[in-house]
Motif scaffolding. Sequence first.
Motif, PDB file in Angstrom:
ATOM      1  N   TYR A  63       4.228  -9.389  -5.419  1.00  0.00           N
ATOM      2  CA  TYR A  63       4.630  -9.742  -6.779  1.00  0.00           C
ATOM      3  C   TYR A  63       3.572 -10.600  -7.470  1.00  0.00           C
ATOM      4  CZ  TYR A  63       9.490  -8.100  -6.626  1.00  0.00           C
ATOM      5  OH  TYR A  63      10.622  -7.333  -6.576  1.00  0.00           O
ATOM      6  N   GLU A  64       3.214 -11.709  -6.839  1.00  0.00           N
ATOM      7  CA  GLU A  64       2.359 -12.689  -7.492  1.00  0.00           C
ATOM      8  C   GLU A  64       1.012 -12.133  -7.946  1.00  0.00           C
ATOM      9  OE1 GLU A  64      -0.115 -16.495  -7.667  1.00  0.00           O
ATOM     10  OE2 GLU A  64      -0.201 -15.066  -6.034  1.00  0.00           O
ATOM     11  N   PRO A  65       0.294 -11.338  -7.139  1.00  0.00           N
ATOM     12  CA  PRO A  65      -0.984 -10.794  -7.627  1.00  0.00           C
ATOM     13  C   PRO A  65      -0.821  -9.910  -8.872  1.00  0.00           C
ATOM     14  CG  PRO A  65      -0.838 -10.548  -5.252  1.00  0.00           C
ATOM     15  CD  PRO A  65       0.510 -11.005  -5.724  1.00  0.00           C
ATOM     16  N   LYS A  66       0.247  -9.141  -8.932  1.00  0.00           N
ATOM     17  CA  LYS A  66       0.476  -8.267 -10.093  1.00  0.00           C
ATOM     18  C   LYS A  66       0.894  -9.077 -11.320  1.00  0.00           C
ATOM     19  CE  LYS A  66      -0.287  -3.974  -9.027  1.00  0.00           C
ATOM     20  NZ  LYS A  66      -1.216  -3.178  -9.817  1.00  0.00           N
ATOM     21  N   LEU A  67       1.652 -10.145 -11.110  1.00  0.00           N
ATOM     22  CA  LEU A  67       2.013 -11.013 -12.232  1.00  0.00           C
ATOM     23  C   LEU A  67       0.764 -11.631 -12.833  1.00  0.00           C
ATOM     24  CD1 LEU A  67       5.124 -12.755 -10.645  1.00  0.00           C
ATOM     25  CD2 LEU A  67       5.172 -11.091 -12.515  1.00  0.00           C
TER      26      LEU A  67
END
Length: 193
Positions: A11-15
């Motif tokens: 999630y975090e890298p794409k956010l």
Amino acid sequence: MTSDKLFKNYYEPKLIENNIENVVLRLYNHTQGSSADDPSNSTELVFTPRKEVDARLDDIFKVTSEDKGIAITSIISHNTEQKYLFLLDCSLEVNSHNEEDLIRTIKNSVANMPALRNAMLLRTKNSYHVVSFIPLSKSEWLSHMAQSILLVNSRGENIADIRYVGHSLERGYGSLRISDYGDKPTPDFVCYI
């Protein structure tokens, strides 16, 4: 996969890649005997990926227990505006044929649902989740939710869990579990689409 690894690794890298400044996470309890969560039994947390991912996320996952889950919501901030992510709970059973068919259907639906061109597929114990990281306006989010009802696989089966779509539209945002909850383990990453 553990909850914190799912969020930190997928999630975090794409956010961050999509310049999403904040995302709303929910700590919630399900109402006994119901598949729907009770909004009055939830706590919303505004989470800033770039600044807080290690320390604060670890703290958030520590407070969960068997009777409390963590969900990501579709509510985000992007360029200081409130936007929405397209989140979808699917109704298809977990098996290799359904997984391949779902990926193909999503790829073929990008023309009508542009947010699907930047999506992630997750597998739960019983079905699949689709998470798009393209910020949408409220009207675009509503359009994608409505169109999701029309998505069918090669056998003509609905892809979207209609109850999930209904609950999301009634609440005004989508919400997908990202942690262990009772007998439901953390969703597994399948692929980016």
